[in-house]
Design an enzyme around this catalytic site. Structure first.
Site, PDB file in Angstrom:
ATOM      1  N   MET B  31       0.836  -1.193   0.000  1.00  0.00           N
ATOM      2  CA  MET B  31       0.000   0.000   0.000  1.00  0.00           C
ATOM      3  C   MET B  31       0.878   1.253   0.000  1.00  0.00           C
ATOM      4  O   MET B  31       0.440   2.336   0.387  1.00  0.00           O
ATOM      5  CB  MET B  31      -0.951  -0.020   1.197  1.00  0.00           C
ATOM      6  CG  MET B  31      -1.885  -1.243   1.144  1.00  0.00           C
ATOM      7  SD  MET B  31      -3.430  -1.027   2.036  1.00  0.00           S
ATOM      8  CE  MET B  31      -2.820  -0.777   3.686  1.00  0.00           C
ATOM      9  N   ALA B  33       4.045   3.953   0.875  1.00  0.00           N
ATOM     10  CA  ALA B  33       4.733   4.435   2.081  1.00  0.00           C
ATOM     11  C   ALA B  33       5.796   3.404   2.451  1.00  0.00           C
ATOM     12  O   ALA B  33       5.864   2.909   3.583  1.00  0.00           O
ATOM     13  CB  ALA B  33       3.750   4.685   3.227  1.00  0.00           C
ATOM     14  N   LEU B  34       6.623   3.114   1.486  1.00  0.00           N
ATOM     15  CA  LEU B  34       7.535   1.966   1.575  1.00  0.00           C
ATOM     16  C   LEU B  34       8.625   2.172   2.618  1.00  0.00           C
ATOM     17  O   LEU B  34       9.163   3.274   2.774  1.00  0.00           O
ATOM     18  CB  LEU B  34       8.165   1.709   0.201  1.00  0.00           C
ATOM     19  CG  LEU B  34       7.169   1.470  -0.936  1.00  0.00           C
ATOM     20  CD1 LEU B  34       7.922   1.253  -2.251  1.00  0.00           C
ATOM     21  CD2 LEU B  34       6.265   0.288  -0.641  1.00  0.00           C
ATOM     22  N   HIS B  38       9.224  -3.495   3.185  1.00  0.00           N
ATOM     23  CA  HIS B  38       8.809  -3.668   1.790  1.00  0.00           C
ATOM     24  C   HIS B  38      10.018  -3.922   0.884  1.00  0.00           C
ATOM     25  O   HIS B  38       9.966  -4.742  -0.028  1.00  0.00           O
ATOM     26  CB  HIS B  38       8.108  -2.408   1.269  1.00  0.00           C
ATOM     27  CG  HIS B  38       6.864  -2.033   2.003  1.00  0.00           C
ATOM     28  ND1 HIS B  38       6.795  -0.922   2.826  1.00  0.00           N
ATOM     29  CD2 HIS B  38       5.633  -2.594   2.035  1.00  0.00           C
ATOM     30  CE1 HIS B  38       5.569  -0.810   3.315  1.00  0.00           C
ATOM     31  NE2 HIS B  38       4.842  -1.821   2.867  1.00  0.00           N
ATOM     32  N   LYS B 150       5.111  -9.968   8.935  1.00  0.00           N
ATOM     33  CA  LYS B 150       4.523  -8.968   9.848  1.00  0.00           C
ATOM     34  C   LYS B 150       3.002  -9.114   9.868  1.00  0.00           C
ATOM     35  O   LYS B 150       2.382  -9.081  10.934  1.00  0.00           O
ATOM     36  CB  LYS B 150       4.925  -7.571   9.371  1.00  0.00           C
ATOM     37  CG  LYS B 150       4.026  -6.455   9.856  1.00  0.00           C
ATOM     38  CD  LYS B 150       4.514  -5.869  11.135  1.00  0.00           C
ATOM     39  CE  LYS B 150       3.615  -4.742  11.625  1.00  0.00           C
ATOM     40  NZ  LYS B 150       2.916  -3.988  10.615  1.00  0.00           N
ATOM     41  N   GLN B 154      -2.668 -12.359   7.364  1.00  0.00           N
ATOM     42  CA  GLN B 154      -2.861 -12.038   5.946  1.00  0.00           C
ATOM     43  C   GLN B 154      -2.106 -13.018   5.055  1.00  0.00           C
ATOM     44  O   GLN B 154      -2.631 -13.497   4.032  1.00  0.00           O
ATOM     45  CB  GLN B 154      -2.379 -10.611   5.671  1.00  0.00           C
ATOM     46  CG  GLN B 154      -2.253 -10.252   4.194  1.00  0.00           C
ATOM     47  CD  GLN B 154      -1.796  -8.827   4.003  1.00  0.00           C
ATOM     48  OE1 GLN B 154      -2.604  -7.906   4.065  1.00  0.00           O
ATOM     49  NE2 GLN B 154      -0.499  -8.620   3.798  1.00  0.00           N
ATOM     50  N   SER B 187       4.212   1.118   7.923  1.00  0.00           N
ATOM     51  CA  SER B 187       3.974   2.448   7.368  1.00  0.00           C
ATOM     52  C   SER B 187       3.264   3.343   8.372  1.00  0.00           C
ATOM     53  O   SER B 187       3.403   4.558   8.339  1.00  0.00           O
ATOM     54  CB  SER B 187       3.137   2.344   6.093  1.00  0.00           C
ATOM     55  OG  SER B 187       3.796   1.537   5.142  1.00  0.00           O
TER      56      SER B 187
END
Lengths: 279, 279
Positions: B31, B33-34, B38, B150, B154, B187
């Site tokens: 999403m 805001a690396l 990431h 993290k 998910q 993020s």
């Protein structure tokens, strides 16, 4: 030679080899008990693809009625012979455990167009259709899939779900194939008694008459009501629905200002017939 | 040069050309805001794929909280610079209308493992995750996708859905990347005040202590209760959950007879921190 494959992993290897040679794979998802309607799809696939897979899987997830699932006709030996004659490359016929292994937990749902018509009378049916089609497209990695217009709403649902989920597949709808007397071919027709079979084509002719009236300017509601009366008088059982709907979005249509389709589901003995025609 | 692509059709053409040359495509869904977490995924993708796509899409469908969606940090120029430095081939950054065009109506749902933990506190969240991941896998035609541990739950959900829907993609989980003081990179961390930021790493250390106690034979419930008290005393806000769950199936774990994971979500000011560790 049509090769019979039962395992997704074996199919995947086969397809991977085809794809490495740049071949386009076409798939025809069916529940078996094949008739000329299915074979017309196999022929369309043959013309528009390099390799053709016909899947035969009586998908429990799309049956809302245990007795209908139980009575659904099955004849794999005859299906295979018919597919051989059409030059189909693979008959993919997985078992229920192969499609829905222990721990399976995912559902694909399409809102909106699944709610009326079949969706109203067969709760959960289209979740079953959308989920199994997603799986079959994943398993076959087909670039094209062929569906009959006989199941018009199903065709719209599959088109919507593949567009919505950005699946790399084109969905191709093919015309309904009918018996000479007009009855739409269906695997369930074999379950009709002789008397029911003689009556069954009246559904299509009554729909055609109603469509002609509507095209001639008769108000939609009146034309449909006349048709409902005629079906009742002719000896059909419960009418689930007889409606005019927009082609785009399956919304109720009260006139022909947008392209429209007439759709019906009606009982004859313990068989439920469905049909639809352009208006 | 990292190419920025905003349209699925353009991405499809790009990927089709790669695939014709037999290339394996890796995707890192984000999403934006690396941060280094990431980037570690991009590096893993770089090592294990011929071409790497990083997707940046703040997916409204997975936010159950409008204010969280609103405050979610966005900085595409910086994201692009970071991806350039990692040799990422494509930054795919579609707009909301490109992902969810008018008439979009399909949802992918995973039952079971989505119900506890994040699922209990963020209704609809995992439907949003499962649906957007299905779409991104369709759009990118990636053979491998890289997700951080993290977001442990998910990761399990994405593994389950790709297995259940027979998607031709391998899901690869990569270790959580932490700040030097142990705080899991996120993020949302930029939204912490200085005092909150100083307190935040206590979550990880309290979890580590509890895990050590459990490994030493302290009963699970007692160890978790001590940890909850410690977090409260330390100054954290509402604890959504702190639990021990089985790695397989995310079932409540009362001992270490099966591989287990400790997972937590806790509020600090108006930021919700999540973390998880092996036990």
């Amino acid at each position: 030679m049509t090769q019979v494959i039962r395992k997704a992993a074996e199919l995947r290897d086969k397809v991977a080899a085809w794809k490495r040679s740049g071949m386009l794979v076409g798939v025809v998802p069916t529940m078996g008990a094949l008739h000329d309607g299915h074979l017309s799809l196999a022929r369309a696939a043959r013309k528009q693809s390099d390799r053709v897979i016909v899947t035969v899987f009586v998908n429990p997830m799309q049956f809302n009625n245990a007795s209908d699932l139980d009575k659904y006709p099955r004849d794999e030996a005859q299906d295979l012979a018919l597919l051989e004659a059409e030059g189909v490359d693979v008959l993919f016929a997985p078992g229920v455990d192969e499609v829905y292994p222990d721990g399976f937990a995912t559902t694909v749902s399409v809102a909106g167009i699944t709610e009326p018509l079949e969706g109203a009378f067969r709760p959960g049916h289209f979740d079953g259709v959308a989920t199994v089609c997603s799986k079959l497209f994943g398993m076959t990695q087909a670039g094209r899939a062929f569906f009959g217009e006989k199941d018009w709403q199903q065709l719209q649902v599959v088109q919507q779900l593949t567009r919505d989920l950005n699946m790399p597949i084109r969905i191709i709808g093919c015309p309904t194939i009918r018996e000479e007397d007009g009855l739409a071919m269906s695997s369930r027709n074999v379950r009709l008694t002789e008397a029911e079979r003689a009556l069954a084509p009246r559904l299509h002719s009554v729909m055609q008459e109603a469509a002609a009236k509507i095209r001639d300017g008769v108000p939609v509601e009146g034309a449909l009501n006349d048709a409902k009366t005629e079906l009742k008088v002719a000896g059909f059982g419960t009418l689930d629905y007889l409606e005019l709907r927009t082609v785009d979005g399956l919304k109720p249509a009260t006139d022909l200002s947008q392209p429209a389709r007439m759709l019906a589901a009606i009982w004859l003995g313990d068989v439920r017939l469905i049909d639809n025609i352009a208006v």
